[in-house]
Design a protein around this motif. Structure first.
Motif, PDB file in Angstrom:
ATOM      1  N   ASP A  61     -24.114 -10.154 -38.263  1.00 21.06           N
ATOM      2  CA  ASP A  61     -25.288 -10.872 -38.796  1.00 21.06           C
ATOM      3  C   ASP A  61     -26.578 -10.041 -38.705  1.00 21.06           C
ATOM      4  O   ASP A  61     -27.621 -10.474 -39.154  1.00 21.06           O
ATOM      5  N   TYR A  62     -26.479  -8.809 -38.161  1.00 13.81           N
ATOM      6  CA  TYR A  62     -27.698  -7.995 -38.093  1.00 13.81           C
ATOM      7  C   TYR A  62     -28.077  -7.477 -39.476  1.00 13.81           C
ATOM      8  O   TYR A  62     -29.205  -7.063 -39.706  1.00 13.81           O
ATOM      9  N   ILE A  63     -27.105  -7.515 -40.404  1.00 10.93           N
ATOM     10  CA  ILE A  63     -27.423  -7.329 -41.824  1.00 10.93           C
ATOM     11  C   ILE A  63     -27.308  -8.741 -42.415  1.00 10.93           C
ATOM     12  O   ILE A  63     -26.191  -9.287 -42.496  1.00 10.93           O
ATOM     13  N   ILE A  97     -18.372  -1.588 -48.355  1.00 11.59           N
ATOM     14  CA  ILE A  97     -17.496  -0.638 -47.651  1.00 11.59           C
ATOM     15  C   ILE A  97     -18.022  -0.315 -46.248  1.00 11.59           C
ATOM     16  O   ILE A  97     -17.272   0.014 -45.355  1.00 11.59           O
ATOM     17  N   GLN A  98     -19.343  -0.417 -46.077  1.00 16.30           N
ATOM     18  CA  GLN A  98     -20.018  -0.138 -44.794  1.00 16.30           C
ATOM     19  C   GLN A  98     -19.546   1.193 -44.186  1.00 16.30           C
ATOM     20  O   GLN A  98     -19.500   2.183 -44.883  1.00 16.30           O
ATOM     21  N   SER A  99     -19.168   1.163 -42.922  1.00 17.93           N
ATOM     22  CA  SER A  99     -18.926   2.443 -42.229  1.00 17.93           C
ATOM     23  C   SER A  99     -17.718   3.216 -42.722  1.00 17.93           C
ATOM     24  O   SER A  99     -17.558   4.385 -42.361  1.00 17.93           O
ATOM     25  N   ILE A 100     -16.866   2.577 -43.523  1.00 15.63           N
ATOM     26  CA  ILE A 100     -15.716   3.356 -44.027  1.00 15.63           C
ATOM     27  C   ILE A 100     -16.221   4.429 -44.997  1.00 15.63           C
ATOM     28  O   ILE A 100     -15.576   5.453 -45.212  1.00 15.63           O
ATOM     29  N   SER A 193     -30.610  -6.172 -48.459  1.00 11.77           N
ATOM     30  CA  SER A 193     -30.573  -6.852 -47.168  1.00 11.77           C
ATOM     31  C   SER A 193     -30.587  -5.840 -46.019  1.00 11.77           C
ATOM     32  O   SER A 193     -31.314  -6.006 -45.021  1.00 11.77           O
ATOM     33  N   GLU A 194     -29.822  -4.764 -46.165  1.00 15.42           N
ATOM     34  CA  GLU A 194     -29.771  -3.757 -45.096  1.00 15.42           C
ATOM     35  C   GLU A 194     -31.045  -2.905 -45.081  1.00 15.42           C
ATOM     36  O   GLU A 194     -31.566  -2.579 -44.000  1.00 15.42           O
ATOM     37  N   ALA A 195     -31.548  -2.566 -46.283  1.00 19.67           N
ATOM     38  CA  ALA A 195     -32.750  -1.712 -46.350  1.00 19.67           C
ATOM     39  C   ALA A 195     -33.957  -2.420 -45.721  1.00 19.67           C
ATOM     40  O   ALA A 195     -34.847  -1.769 -45.166  1.00 19.67           O
ATOM     41  N   VAL A 224     -30.220   6.944 -48.572  1.00 17.58           N
ATOM     42  CA  VAL A 224     -28.961   7.281 -49.262  1.00 17.58           C
ATOM     43  C   VAL A 224     -27.782   6.737 -48.445  1.00 17.58           C
ATOM     44  O   VAL A 224     -26.836   6.165 -48.993  1.00 17.58           O
ATOM     45  N   TYR A 225     -27.863   6.865 -47.133  1.00 17.31           N
ATOM     46  CA  TYR A 225     -26.809   6.341 -46.248  1.00 17.31           C
ATOM     47  C   TYR A 225     -26.656   4.820 -46.416  1.00 17.31           C
ATOM     48  O   TYR A 225     -25.542   4.289 -46.479  1.00 17.31           O
ATOM     49  N   THR A 226     -27.790   4.126 -46.515  1.00 19.62           N
ATOM     50  CA  THR A 226     -27.750   2.665 -46.674  1.00 19.62           C
ATOM     51  C   THR A 226     -27.094   2.309 -48.005  1.00 19.62           C
ATOM     52  O   THR A 226     -26.315   1.344 -48.096  1.00 19.62           O
ATOM     53  N   LEU A 276     -12.778   3.507 -34.632  1.00 17.59           N
ATOM     54  CA  LEU A 276     -13.064   2.117 -34.256  1.00 17.59           C
ATOM     55  C   LEU A 276     -14.081   2.093 -33.106  1.00 17.59           C
ATOM     56  O   LEU A 276     -14.074   1.196 -32.274  1.00 17.59           O
ATOM     57  N   TYR A 277     -14.940   3.130 -33.075  1.00 15.07           N
ATOM     58  CA  TYR A 277     -15.999   3.227 -32.056  1.00 15.07           C
ATOM     59  C   TYR A 277     -15.412   3.128 -30.664  1.00 15.07           C
ATOM     60  O   TYR A 277     -14.396   3.741 -30.397  1.00 15.07           O
ATOM     61  N   ASP A 278     -16.025   2.266 -29.822  1.00 17.22           N
ATOM     62  CA  ASP A 278     -15.487   2.224 -28.463  1.00 17.22           C
ATOM     63  C   ASP A 278     -14.250   1.327 -28.354  1.00 17.22           C
ATOM     64  O   ASP A 278     -13.811   1.007 -27.248  1.00 17.22           O
TER      65      ASP A 278
HETATM   66  N1  GLN Z   1     -24.438   0.063 -42.600  1.00 18.22           N
HETATM   67  C1  GLN Z   1     -24.039  -0.250 -41.261  1.00 18.22           C
HETATM   68  C2  GLN Z   1     -25.058   0.268 -40.266  1.00 18.22           C
HETATM   69  O1  GLN Z   1     -25.669   1.278 -40.496  1.00 18.22           O
HETATM   70  C3  GLN Z   1     -22.693   0.349 -41.007  1.00 18.22           C
HETATM   71  C4  GLN Z   1     -22.172   0.088 -39.636  1.00 18.22           C
HETATM   72  C5  GLN Z   1     -20.696  -0.161 -39.567  1.00 18.22           C
HETATM   73  O2  GLN Z   1     -20.028  -0.521 -40.534  1.00 18.22           O
HETATM   74  N2  GLN Z   1     -20.157  -0.069 -38.387  1.00 18.22           N
HETATM   75  O3  GLN Z   1     -25.254  -0.316 -39.240  1.00 18.22           O
END
Ligand code: GLN
Length: 349
Positions: A61-63, A97-100, A193-195, A224-226, A276-278
């Motif tokens: 929900d942070y986005i 797609i987000q982080s993928i 929303s993210e920007a 560009v990343y967003t 998968l991060y941590d």
């Molecule tokens: N766009 C997201 C961010 O920058 C991507 C994070 C993710 O998918 N883990 O936070």
């Protein structure tokens, strides 16, 4: 009578030869230890039924946009290196797609600069911290961490060449489209929303600048990343992107070599270490397949030489990984015996 028998025999052998030829050519791209189509389809169906009622986790929900995506959406797609698609559930829904995206921008950066320079400029070590950690930028010797946390991903995006951010973005989108074999586009509402809320990523980009670990204008790189995170994909498009990696960088649907073959092992190794991060350690321990998650609710797992599985189900665990997607891929990997660290996955019983 004898000549009729002879003719029949000739016709029979000819059709047998033809049938075996068709069989061989249809199978020629198939890994000798890949599961059969029936195994794939029934395993996906069983996984869908088993986990569809699972209510664990919570949408990101942070986005703000992501909080409102229907958390019951659930789709699974598999694409094999011989170009077969298996799917079940909501596979037509386009999610961000987000982080993928980080996987494919890394691939593009290596196309341009080669793996050694990318590794030297970004780093490759797991951070053991959340994906958007600011302390990790200070603490990690490479500062950027690795290409799959936000810091390293923003730095990787900054490496992509182009006259301006518009040209860089066009190049990234075209590259993702080639990997998916479809014309992909931005989900504008996700981007907006993210920007409007990405102050943390902007802070990361400024910290990277402090350590000389960002390679273009910091805020333009974050923008560009967003955009790359806001690209819309369906589960089957995402599975084709993964199958391109599984198939030595060649899209199995279009036949186009998208990623240089030699770069693929680096991309997958990093997925295993930090995808998968941590949650990556536990994932390697239990599932044993390189994978990457995105906070939109999807996970893409790649099995070299065999194919890829993409699962979309929005509710996430604490680390930001889709709860259902992890369960589905774990189940499928177990049933089909595709844990890379098990010798049976390459045919040794
Ligand atoms: N766009 C997201 C961010 O920058 C991507 C994070 C993710 O998918 N883990 O936070």
């Amino acid at each position: 009578m004898r000549s009729t028998q002879k003719i029949l025999r000739i016709v029979f052998s000819a059709s047998f030869l033809l049938a075996s030829f068709t069989f061989v050519s249809a199978q020629s791209n198939r890994s000798p230890v890949a599961p059969t189509p029936e195994q794939f389809q029934s395993t996906l169906g069983n996984a869908y039924e088993k986990f569809k009622g699972d209510t664990g986790g919570k949408n990101a929900d942070y986005i703000p946009y992501l909080a409102h995506v229907d958390s019951k959406l659930f789709g699974i797609a598999v694409v094999t290196t011989d170009g077969k698609l298996y799917k079940v559930g909501d596979v037509e829904y386009a999610f961000s797609i987000q982080s993928i995206s980080k996987v494919f921008t890394l691939a593009l950066a290596m196309e341009e600069l080669g793996p050694d320079e990318v590794l030297a400029k970004i780093g490759g070590e797991p951070t053991g911290r959340p994906f958007n950690s600011i302390p990790a930028v200070v603490d990690m010797p490479s500062h950027a961490g690795n290409p799959y946390v936000n810091a390293g991903a923003i730095a990787t995006t900054s490496l992509i060449s182009g006259a301006d951010p518009v040209a860089k973005w066009a190049k990234i989108l075209a590259f993702y489209s080639e990997a998916s074999g479809s014309k992909l586009s931005l989900i504008d509402e996700v981007y907006k929303s993210e920007a409007a809320t990405n102050t943390g990523n902007k802070a990361i980009s400024m910290l990277l600048a402090k350590y000389d670990r960002i390679y273009a204008n910091p805020f333009e790189s974050v923008d560009v990343y967003t955009k790359q995170c806001s690209v819309g994909v369906t589960a089957d498009q995402l599975a084709v992107m993964g199958a391109t990696l599984a198939n030595n960088g060649k899209n199995p649907m279009t036949g186009k070599q998208v990623v240089k073959q030699d770069n693929v092992p680096h991309i997958l190794a990093e997925m295993m270490m930090a995808g998968l991060y941590d949650g990556s350690g536990q994932w390697a321990w239990t599932v044993g397949i390189p994978a990457k998650s995105g906070v939109g609710g999807s996970i893409l797992a790649v099995v070299p030489g065999k194919g890829a599985i993409a699962v979309f189900a929005p509710p996430l665990d604490e680390a930001g990984n889709s709860v259902k997607a992890q369960k589905v891929i774990g189940y499928v990997a177990d049933k089909l015996g595709i844990n890379l660290f098990a010798a049976s996955s390459v045919g040794l019983k």
